[in-house]
Motif scaffolding. Sequence first.
Motif, PDB file in Angstrom:
ATOM      1  N   HIS A  99     -13.529   1.744   3.444  1.00 46.36           N
ATOM      2  CA  HIS A  99     -13.756   1.710   1.997  1.00 46.36           C
ATOM      3  C   HIS A  99     -14.720   2.815   1.564  1.00 46.36           C
ATOM      4  CE1 HIS A  99     -13.719   0.210  -2.021  1.00 46.36           C
ATOM      5  NE2 HIS A  99     -15.019   0.006  -2.011  1.00 46.36           N
ATOM      6  N   ASP A 152      -6.373   0.711  -0.760  1.00 47.46           N
ATOM      7  CA  ASP A 152      -6.698   1.890  -1.547  1.00 47.46           C
ATOM      8  C   ASP A 152      -7.037   1.531  -2.981  1.00 47.46           C
ATOM      9  OD1 ASP A 152      -3.983   1.161  -1.777  1.00 47.46           O
ATOM     10  OD2 ASP A 152      -3.434   3.128  -2.526  1.00 47.46           O
ATOM     11  N   GLU A 157      -5.780   8.580   1.965  1.00 47.78           N
ATOM     12  CA  GLU A 157      -5.885   9.321   3.223  1.00 47.78           C
ATOM     13  C   GLU A 157      -4.513   9.469   3.877  1.00 47.78           C
ATOM     14  OE1 GLU A 157      -9.901   8.493   5.541  1.00 47.78           O
ATOM     15  OE2 GLU A 157      -9.027   6.635   4.816  1.00 47.78           O
ATOM     16  N   GLY A 212     -12.688   9.535  -1.497  1.00 50.41           N
ATOM     17  CA  GLY A 212     -11.348  10.033  -1.769  1.00 50.41           C
ATOM     18  C   GLY A 212     -10.910   9.852  -3.205  1.00 50.41           C
ATOM     19  N   GLY A 253      -6.941   4.314   3.966  1.00 47.53           N
ATOM     20  CA  GLY A 253      -6.496   4.057   2.612  1.00 47.53           C
ATOM     21  C   GLY A 253      -5.237   4.851   2.306  1.00 47.53           C
ATOM     22  N   THR A 274       0.821  -1.211   0.000  1.00 47.76           N
ATOM     23  CA  THR A 274       0.000   0.000   0.000  1.00 47.76           C
ATOM     24  C   THR A 274       0.850   1.254   0.000  1.00 47.76           C
ATOM     25  OG1 THR A 274      -0.149  -0.273   2.392  1.00 47.76           O
ATOM     26  CG2 THR A 274      -2.021  -1.029   1.092  1.00 47.76           C
ATOM     27  N   SER A 310      -7.731  -2.116   4.488  1.00 42.53           N
ATOM     28  CA  SER A 310      -7.855  -0.760   3.937  1.00 42.53           C
ATOM     29  C   SER A 310      -7.090  -0.685   2.626  1.00 42.53           C
ATOM     30  CB  SER A 310      -7.291   0.256   4.938  1.00 42.53           C
ATOM     31  OG  SER A 310      -5.963  -0.078   5.273  1.00 42.53           O
ATOM     32  N   ASN A 367     -12.692   5.824   1.321  1.00 44.93           N
ATOM     33  CA  ASN A 367     -11.778   5.758   0.184  1.00 44.93           C
ATOM     34  C   ASN A 367     -12.482   5.998  -1.138  1.00 44.93           C
ATOM     35  OD1 ASN A 367      -9.568   5.298   1.791  1.00 44.93           O
ATOM     36  ND2 ASN A 367      -9.447   3.108   1.383  1.00 44.93           N
ATOM     37  N   ALA A 378     -10.611   1.212  -4.084  1.00 38.24           N
ATOM     38  CA  ALA A 378     -11.266   2.458  -4.500  1.00 38.24           C
ATOM     39  C   ALA A 378     -10.638   3.011  -5.775  1.00 38.24           C
ATOM     40  CB  ALA A 378     -11.179   3.492  -3.385  1.00 38.24           C
ATOM     41  N   LYS A 379      -9.307   2.984  -5.864  1.00 36.94           N
ATOM     42  CA  LYS A 379      -8.652   3.503  -7.071  1.00 36.94           C
ATOM     43  C   LYS A 379      -9.075   2.728  -8.308  1.00 36.94           C
ATOM     44  CE  LYS A 379      -4.396   5.387  -5.025  1.00 36.94           C
ATOM     45  NZ  LYS A 379      -2.935   5.224  -4.910  1.00 36.94           N
ATOM     46  N   THR A 435      -1.314   2.545   6.367  1.00 33.57           N
ATOM     47  CA  THR A 435      -1.893   2.082   5.106  1.00 33.57           C
ATOM     48  C   THR A 435      -2.221   0.595   5.136  1.00 33.57           C
ATOM     49  OG1 THR A 435       0.278   1.663   4.129  1.00 33.57           O
ATOM     50  CG2 THR A 435      -0.662   3.853   3.802  1.00 33.57           C
TER      51      THR A 435
END
Length: 941
Positions: free
Chosen positions: A847, A824, A227, A853, A224, A87, A822, A850, A827-828, A206
């Motif tokens: 999530h 990322d 963040e 975000g 995430g 992460t 968590s 994220n 979400a990405k 992370t």
Amino acid sequence: MSVNSFGAKSNLEVNGTSYEIFRLDAVPGHEKLPFSLKVLLENLLRTEDGQNITADDIKALGSWDATGDSDHEIQFTPARVIMQDFTGVPCVVDLATMREAMVDLGGDPAKINPLSPAEMVIDHSVITEVFGIAGAFEANVDIEYQRNRERYQFLRWGQTAFDDFKVVPPGTGIVHQVNIENLARVIFPRTVDGVLQAYPDTCVGTDSHTTMVNGLGVVGWGVGGIEAEAAMLGQPVSMLIPRVVGFKLTGKLPEGTTATDLVLTITEMLREHKVVGKFVEFYGEGVTEVPLANRATIGNMSPEYGSTIAIFPIDDKTIDYMRLTGREEDQLALVEAYAKEQGLWHDPAVEPVYSEYIELDLSTIVPSIAGPKRPQDRIRLDESRVAFREAVAAFVGEPGHHDTEYSGYDAAVEGSMVASDPTGPDSHLVDESPAPADQGHSGLKRRVRKLVPVELPDGSEFELDHGAVTIASITSCTNTSNPSVMLGAALVAKKAVEKGLNRKPWVKTSLAPGSQVVTDYYEKAGLTKYLDAIGFNLVGYGCTTCIGNSGPLIPQVSKAINDHDLAVSAVLSGNRNFEGRINPDVKMNYLASPMLVIVYALAGTMDIDLFNDPIGQDQDGNDVFMRDIWPTQAEIEEVVGSSINADMFTERYADVFRGDERWRGLPTPEGKTFEWEDDSTYVRKPPYFEGMPAKPEPVADIEGARVLLKLGDSVTTDHISPAGAIKADSPAGKYLTENGVDRKDFNSYGSRRGNHEVMIRGTFANIRLRNQLAPGTEGGFTRDFTQADGPVNTVYDASINYAEQGTPLVVLSGKEYGSGSSRDWAAKGTSLLGVRVVIAESYERIHRSNLIGMGVLPLQFPEGETADSLGLTGEETFSFTGITGLNEGRTPKTVKVVATKGDGSEVSFDAVVRIDTPGERNYYLNGGIMQYVLRNLAAAA
């Protein structure tokens, strides 16, 4: 500069050193706050600036109402950020990209620099390729460096390019164990504007298991990567004042139980209590009976029951552990003096005020495991055979077995993996033998078996059955940080070897401790040779099996499993056992203590009653039972006391950031901005800031959206985020092949998180994901409505077709969407696939945050409604109106959703907007948290 509205600034003298502190007793109401909220209160006092953090925020926290849900947002500023490499690499990639974007906006790239200490531990990249031999560790590390050279050179650049960013090199330990053993300060001494301050150590990380540090009294949790990047750049974490669940502990653990049994029980209790998004705080007389290592184990599992943190207050056990792990005496004196001065020292006689209460008598704990696919599904060990037989039907791939009924115990085969099968390897045998009357069970009515002959190159022969333990791994920070269970496991190994036992030949065994100190105390205790003798050789210092880096099974075993669709098992001492996570060949995964991992490796099957069935035979052919090799607590405590000392920690961590010759010999790029390599398949510049204007455009309502996936309950970030092995015929595998990467060098998704092209292609591609839009499929498949009749296509290829048509995408889901780590990239990847909206019945905290975000709107079905109850199939075209209300300085409670079916009929409902704080609204309006931070930094330049 702090505004200091409450006159809280003061001084604390400790051993001749003066520290500036911010006194909690300056705030009315502080005395009734739980420990964790006192830490947040100090954070607000110290960072009050009159704008982001105001006197009203401090008053709101001081007057916290335990009985209600607060709608007051506060800004929490963590003292530091901790990362692991899977992460963390994307974080550094994003920071490097932000530096270039800052130049494009006319700013100084050096503005993109950590303002708080940031530390990364490289622990997620080692894979158990080689096992069961003396040179396994060196072999696996060599492979790790060959595969990850590009990533490691990039991190070496980051270590020099960014201030206050340090990297713990590969082969050192697991991030959370390194954190509690060395990096955590508990009370943080730091010079700020020329003044030496002392304040509580707090952190975000992370990795969701950052909460392991809660065992030391450090308030910290997983966020995430996006963040974490914002926190590194000085942005506070926006949060509502949480509810705090008081968990009272009484009694003492009984003989024969372990910290793992305790934490699995707590996980079950708190998941049932519903603590998602809440703080959990342990208190009471029983706290003093919980060693620090056990506290860390409990804190580690916080994401498994869903709480933000699960914290133990500071007390004598904290100081003792810090001393054991080699912290300096001046630091210990500061921790004790500060905690007592500020009312942060645990008094077991005092019962603080909490929002909710739960209680556990430690004496009621019994030996347990959890599985076969969720950590909260605890199973009493004495009922594990029954539970296995009840569960296995759902994992058997042939028709009819999902309906097989089980109702009890069967002792007909006694766990043997070599019983004869006269009907052939593809037949399922149904055993209707009654249980012995004295077992107290109703009798196992039906039992599915499938015996497959296997021969290994060394000539050994055996038969595999459903439930065969094919992986037994002592892995993960959760338990490898705990000397009691680790030395307990070694004592089990010693007694097993002395009885002439060995692992079953189909079991892939591995030992991956969380720090080098573990192998030091194994050596001092003289126990390493016994672990080696049964195949538990050191394979690496990293997360390995727990995160899917288990490596391939024994080839002949793998072939038998796949040719005959066997439902085999993994047993690991980790914290995660979600479907598809551990190994693609293994359907059933069980969490257990390191001691039980050894036992199951010896038994070789989950279809065994460990309290009554033999796990093997000794040299003379006599049955050996688990009780014959299980050490007493007194035996364990004796070897713990004689084998561990502070010098081990001091020596191992003396130069923890320097690394070995491999690390120091890597060429290191230089410069404020990174020189991206066009042909790199590990590290590529992502497209987040392409064409980004200096000021955001207003958000708009969404029309003509299509459903990319329709999912059920408990879809985890493991289901969403790319993880584990990359298959050759997957979109990611085809991309790597097209870019000249040989199959043997694919590595894992986690190792390639710095390449968005790989990660997009692996999003929603988990082999156990079931998309209801494409029934009959598992993995990354959906229906593609850019074509007539919506044929089945890969999720990635369908998203490309939708993007070409300019069609926004939607994900529909059930309860607990996004639970788990968590990640990322969950979400990405969702955002980069073109998903603009997710509608779920409920979300896991990290999530949901994220998604915002990354500019994805999280909506929630109306209370009591689901996609199915509304008649949604996923074939509809969606519109969302009312999103524009966000442009008006407020967050609308709902938006109107209209789903139009093929025949023109409509389903409409008001979906709840899950943008929960003003800070999250700002992120969404900017298209994401990174864009928000970048614009603010550029404007301030």
